[in-house]
Design a protein around this motif. Structure first.
Motif, PDB file in Angstrom:
ATOM      1  N   MET A  74      37.103  16.415 -70.358  1.00 26.87           N
ATOM      2  CA  MET A  74      36.841  17.159 -69.105  1.00 26.87           C
ATOM      3  C   MET A  74      35.173  16.032 -68.978  1.00 26.87           C
ATOM      4  O   MET A  74      34.960  15.047 -68.526  1.00 26.87           O
ATOM      5  CB  MET A  74      35.992  17.990 -69.671  1.00 26.87           C
ATOM      6  CG  MET A  74      36.713  19.562 -70.035  1.00 26.87           C
ATOM      7  SD  MET A  74      36.005  20.878 -71.151  1.00 26.87           S
ATOM      8  CE  MET A  74      35.506  20.317 -72.546  1.00 26.87           C
ATOM      9  N   ARG A  75      34.284  16.444 -67.771  1.00 27.06           N
ATOM     10  CA  ARG A  75      33.509  15.743 -67.241  1.00 27.06           C
ATOM     11  C   ARG A  75      32.732  16.333 -67.940  1.00 27.06           C
ATOM     12  O   ARG A  75      31.892  16.878 -67.985  1.00 27.06           O
ATOM     13  CB  ARG A  75      33.502  16.343 -65.556  1.00 27.06           C
ATOM     14  CG  ARG A  75      35.256  15.225 -64.452  1.00 27.06           C
ATOM     15  CD  ARG A  75      34.630  15.719 -62.916  1.00 27.06           C
ATOM     16  NE  ARG A  75      35.081  15.126 -62.096  1.00 27.06           N
ATOM     17  CZ  ARG A  75      35.994  15.469 -61.351  1.00 27.06           C
ATOM     18  NH1 ARG A  75      36.045  16.647 -61.425  1.00 27.06           N
ATOM     19  NH2 ARG A  75      37.103  14.675 -60.823  1.00 27.06           N
ATOM     20  N   ARG A  76      31.486  15.380 -68.219  1.00 21.91           N
ATOM     21  CA  ARG A  76      30.727  15.640 -69.085  1.00 21.91           C
ATOM     22  C   ARG A  76      29.555  16.551 -68.545  1.00 21.91           C
ATOM     23  O   ARG A  76      28.386  16.920 -68.758  1.00 21.91           O
ATOM     24  CB  ARG A  76      30.455  14.403 -70.169  1.00 21.91           C
ATOM     25  CG  ARG A  76      31.280  14.054 -71.129  1.00 21.91           C
ATOM     26  CD  ARG A  76      31.081  12.226 -71.380  1.00 21.91           C
ATOM     27  NE  ARG A  76      32.508  11.800 -71.721  1.00 21.91           N
ATOM     28  CZ  ARG A  76      32.662  10.935 -71.972  1.00 21.91           C
ATOM     29  NH1 ARG A  76      32.416   9.819 -71.521  1.00 21.91           N
ATOM     30  NH2 ARG A  76      33.827  10.321 -72.754  1.00 21.91           N
ATOM     31  N   PHE A  82      26.764  23.491 -68.002  1.00 18.38           N
ATOM     32  CA  PHE A  82      27.443  24.919 -68.712  1.00 18.38           C
ATOM     33  C   PHE A  82      27.195  25.912 -70.057  1.00 18.38           C
ATOM     34  O   PHE A  82      26.733  26.641 -70.186  1.00 18.38           O
ATOM     35  CB  PHE A  82      28.948  25.299 -69.068  1.00 18.38           C
ATOM     36  CG  PHE A  82      30.013  26.377 -69.494  1.00 18.38           C
ATOM     37  CD1 PHE A  82      30.092  27.597 -68.376  1.00 18.38           C
ATOM     38  CD2 PHE A  82      29.841  26.227 -70.580  1.00 18.38           C
ATOM     39  CE1 PHE A  82      30.186  28.677 -68.891  1.00 18.38           C
ATOM     40  CE2 PHE A  82      30.869  27.411 -71.319  1.00 18.38           C
ATOM     41  CZ  PHE A  82      31.216  28.669 -70.444  1.00 18.38           C
ATOM     42  N   GLY A  83      26.595  24.275 -70.758  1.00 23.65           N
ATOM     43  CA  GLY A  83      25.920  24.648 -72.180  1.00 23.65           C
ATOM     44  C   GLY A  83      24.752  25.033 -72.224  1.00 23.65           C
ATOM     45  O   GLY A  83      24.110  26.291 -72.354  1.00 23.65           O
ATOM     46  N   ASP A  84      23.980  24.447 -70.879  1.00 26.03           N
ATOM     47  CA  ASP A  84      22.673  25.122 -71.245  1.00 26.03           C
ATOM     48  C   ASP A  84      22.634  27.028 -70.133  1.00 26.03           C
ATOM     49  O   ASP A  84      21.790  27.177 -71.315  1.00 26.03           O
ATOM     50  CB  ASP A  84      21.361  24.128 -69.782  1.00 26.03           C
ATOM     51  CG  ASP A  84      20.714  23.195 -69.793  1.00 26.03           C
ATOM     52  OD1 ASP A  84      21.120  22.749 -71.624  1.00 26.03           O
ATOM     53  OD2 ASP A  84      20.257  22.082 -69.259  1.00 26.03           O
ATOM     54  N   ALA A  85      23.548  26.859 -69.332  1.00 25.57           N
ATOM     55  CA  ALA A  85      23.432  27.562 -69.172  1.00 25.57           C
ATOM     56  C   ALA A  85      24.168  29.217 -70.021  1.00 25.57           C
ATOM     57  O   ALA A  85      23.244  30.083 -69.950  1.00 25.57           O
ATOM     58  CB  ALA A  85      24.539  28.625 -67.592  1.00 25.57           C
ATOM     59  N   PHE A 121      28.585  21.014 -78.052  1.00 26.50           N
ATOM     60  CA  PHE A 121      29.367  20.633 -76.748  1.00 26.50           C
ATOM     61  C   PHE A 121      28.404  20.525 -76.636  1.00 26.50           C
ATOM     62  O   PHE A 121      28.453  18.565 -75.243  1.00 26.50           O
ATOM     63  CB  PHE A 121      29.848  21.846 -76.156  1.00 26.50           C
ATOM     64  CG  PHE A 121      31.463  22.178 -76.421  1.00 26.50           C
ATOM     65  CD1 PHE A 121      32.571  21.829 -76.177  1.00 26.50           C
ATOM     66  CD2 PHE A 121      31.685  23.114 -77.172  1.00 26.50           C
ATOM     67  CE1 PHE A 121      33.431  21.875 -76.603  1.00 26.50           C
ATOM     68  CE2 PHE A 121      32.589  23.996 -78.118  1.00 26.50           C
ATOM     69  CZ  PHE A 121      34.525  23.321 -77.580  1.00 26.50           C
ATOM     70  N   PHE A 122      27.217  20.317 -75.819  1.00 29.84           N
ATOM     71  CA  PHE A 122      26.196  19.622 -75.060  1.00 29.84           C
ATOM     72  C   PHE A 122      25.883  18.390 -75.764  1.00 29.84           C
ATOM     73  O   PHE A 122      26.154  17.445 -75.179  1.00 29.84           O
ATOM     74  CB  PHE A 122      24.474  20.704 -74.868  1.00 29.84           C
ATOM     75  CG  PHE A 122      23.393  19.987 -73.987  1.00 29.84           C
ATOM     76  CD1 PHE A 122      22.945  20.834 -72.833  1.00 29.84           C
ATOM     77  CD2 PHE A 122      23.007  19.573 -74.725  1.00 29.84           C
ATOM     78  CE1 PHE A 122      22.706  19.873 -71.986  1.00 29.84           C
ATOM     79  CE2 PHE A 122      21.439  18.663 -74.406  1.00 29.84           C
ATOM     80  CZ  PHE A 122      21.818  18.844 -72.104  1.00 29.84           C
ATOM     81  N   PHE A 181      16.117  26.750 -70.513  1.00 27.51           N
ATOM     82  CA  PHE A 181      17.483  26.145 -70.300  1.00 27.51           C
ATOM     83  C   PHE A 181      17.986  26.358 -69.037  1.00 27.51           C
ATOM     84  O   PHE A 181      19.401  25.213 -68.605  1.00 27.51           O
ATOM     85  CB  PHE A 181      18.950  27.082 -71.530  1.00 27.51           C
ATOM     86  CG  PHE A 181      18.529  26.925 -72.930  1.00 27.51           C
ATOM     87  CD1 PHE A 181      18.470  24.880 -72.898  1.00 27.51           C
ATOM     88  CD2 PHE A 181      17.830  27.400 -73.943  1.00 27.51           C
ATOM     89  CE1 PHE A 181      18.560  24.705 -74.414  1.00 27.51           C
ATOM     90  CE2 PHE A 181      18.073  26.683 -75.325  1.00 27.51           C
ATOM     91  CZ  PHE A 181      18.364  25.569 -75.539  1.00 27.51           C
ATOM     92  N   LEU A 182      17.701  27.485 -68.349  1.00 27.97           N
ATOM     93  CA  LEU A 182      18.364  27.826 -67.020  1.00 27.97           C
ATOM     94  C   LEU A 182      17.372  26.512 -66.132  1.00 27.97           C
ATOM     95  O   LEU A 182      17.883  25.910 -65.237  1.00 27.97           O
ATOM     96  CB  LEU A 182      17.642  28.595 -66.363  1.00 27.97           C
ATOM     97  CG  LEU A 182      18.363  30.111 -66.757  1.00 27.97           C
ATOM     98  CD1 LEU A 182      17.935  30.934 -66.422  1.00 27.97           C
ATOM     99  CD2 LEU A 182      20.008  29.697 -66.393  1.00 27.97           C
TER     100      LEU A 182
END
Length: 419
Positions: A74-76, A82-85, A121-122, A181-182
């Motif tokens: 995937m594109r990192r 996505f991980g932050d959200a 993942f993050f 995180f947002l």
């Protein structure tokens, strides 16, 4: 001035730097607030606090290996956003449940576990993204600046977290981390440099890709010794830290604000380590920095086990600070080496494999800490954990790293030791 700024002159790195700053401060708030929710709001036992600590890191053991293979597909940058959200949504559920009167320990366990999954993942994507963003020749500087962020957050975050818990209650303090995180996701989204989409091999197979990452790490003597050292340190530190907050909040009845200030004071050592890591690496050499800094500083952590009300609280904070200094310098040196050694296509799997090996010991440490705390004693458990951490440097001490100044890069493996 421009020379001092270094990579911060680069727009894309600056966005990552700001995103990391915001997220790290919020994370430090949660690291105090989440266990204090359990201890103060739900009257959790030492064993329950240990289980919660285990849940926070169990994902590295459960999904750590496949995460690397997936991230390499995937594109990192997208993984980071996505991980932050996702983590913002999970954290937001805690104060909502508390306000509704439905918050329970099982929910805290679930939130901690899922937070860990997205953190896996993050973190894998984050460490794999940096070489693409700054180039391999700038890795030590990039890691040093990001570790400085971590150091600052560890100084400011616990104080802010402790005071927020004291003023607003622990569940409300977690709102700060959800918002952070947002904001972090927004700044990562501002990064302009785009990665090409990884080319999918026609015969790709998840099991084979995981195996390739494992073989790369375990087949290299230097990486193998670093994994053993870091994994051992994390195991015993997790045993100690699972009970350290219980020791302060329950046994010694230290206020949340003082706990936050205590942890912040200790974390000054980590900040000093981030700012001096490059100088130390030039003085000792990268290999010898990995070996000697952690070996010399770890014994000071034993002071954390002798804390008492009064001035001895700050003696424990000083010991924690020296330990953090060594850990940060060690991490900058070994992470930069790993990133510089690994081919681009294997970065995700290398980082995931290392995280699996070195963070996979942490849930075990949390559980052991909880069991020992309930049966042997909370203070005794902190002492056992910090004593074990003193032995963590042995795998790298008995490796070629002990006599190396310069470490291999790219496809090089293990050059001849100097001297």
């Amino acid at each position: 001035m421009n020379r001092r700024l270094g990579l911060l002159r680069e727009y894309d790195f600056r966005q990552l730097f700001v995103a990391d700053t915001i997220s790290q401060v919020g994370t430090q708030v949660t690291q105090i607030a989440l266990p204090l929710v359990a201890i103060l709001a739900l009257d959790a036992t030492p064993l329950e606090v240990g289980v919660l600590a285990a849940c926070e890191t169990a994902a590295f053991l459960l999904v750590g290996l496949p995460a690397g293979a997936w991230v390499d597909r995937m594109r990192r940058r997208s993984v980071l956003i996505f991980g932050d959200a996702a983590r913002a949504v999970l954290l937001g559920s805690v104060p909502l449940a508390w306000w509704a009167g439905t918050l329970t320990m099982p929910q805290l366990y679930a939130v901690a576990l899922l937070l860990g999954v997205f953190t896996v993942f993050f973190d894998v994507a984050y460490q794999s993204y940096l070489p693409h963003l700054v180039g391999r020749e700038n890795l030590v500087e990039g890691n040093a600046k990001l570790e400085a962020v971590r150091g600052v957050s560890q100084v400011a975050g616990p104080t802010v977290g402790g005071l927020l818990v004291q003023w607003l209650t622990a569940p409300v303090a977690i709102v700060v981390d959800a918002v952070s995180f947002l904001l972090s996701a927004v700044f990562v989204g501002l990064i302009r440099k785009r990665e090409p989409k990884p080319t999918a091999a026609p015969d790709r197979h998840l099991g084979r890709e995981i195996g390739e990452g494992l073989r790369f790490v375990l087949g290299n003597r230097l990486l193998r010794s670093i994994a053993m050292c870091t994994g051992t340190a994390n195991l015993f530190m997790s045993i100690a830290m699972a009970m350290f907050l219980v020791l302060l909040a329950d046994d010694l009845d230290v206020s949340a604000g003082t706990i936050g200030l205590l942890m912040s004071t200790g974390s000054i050592g980590g900040l000093v380590g981030a700012f001096t890591a490059m100088r130390i690496a030039r003085w000792l050499g990268q290999g010898q920095t990995i070996v000697y800094v952690i070996g010399v500083t770890a014994p000071f952590g034993l002071l954390m086990a002798v804390v008492q009300p009064g001035w001895m609280l700050w003696l424990g904070a000083a010991g924690f600070g020296v330990t953090m200094f060594g850990a940060v310098v060690y991490n900058i040196a070994q992470v930069s080496f790993r990133q510089g050694l690994t081919p681009e296509r294997l970065l995700g799997r290398m980082n995931a494999t290392m995280r699996f090996l070195v963070w996979g010991t942490m849930p075990l440490g949390g559980l052991i800490g909880g069991v020992l705390g309930a049966n042997v004693g909370v203070r005794e458990t902190v002492m056992i954990g910090m004593a074990g951490a003193c032995l963590a440097f042995l795998p790298v001490f008995f490796s070629p790293l002990r006599t190396m100044r310069e470490l291999p890069r790219g496809d090089e493996r293990e050059p001849a030791p100097v001297g």
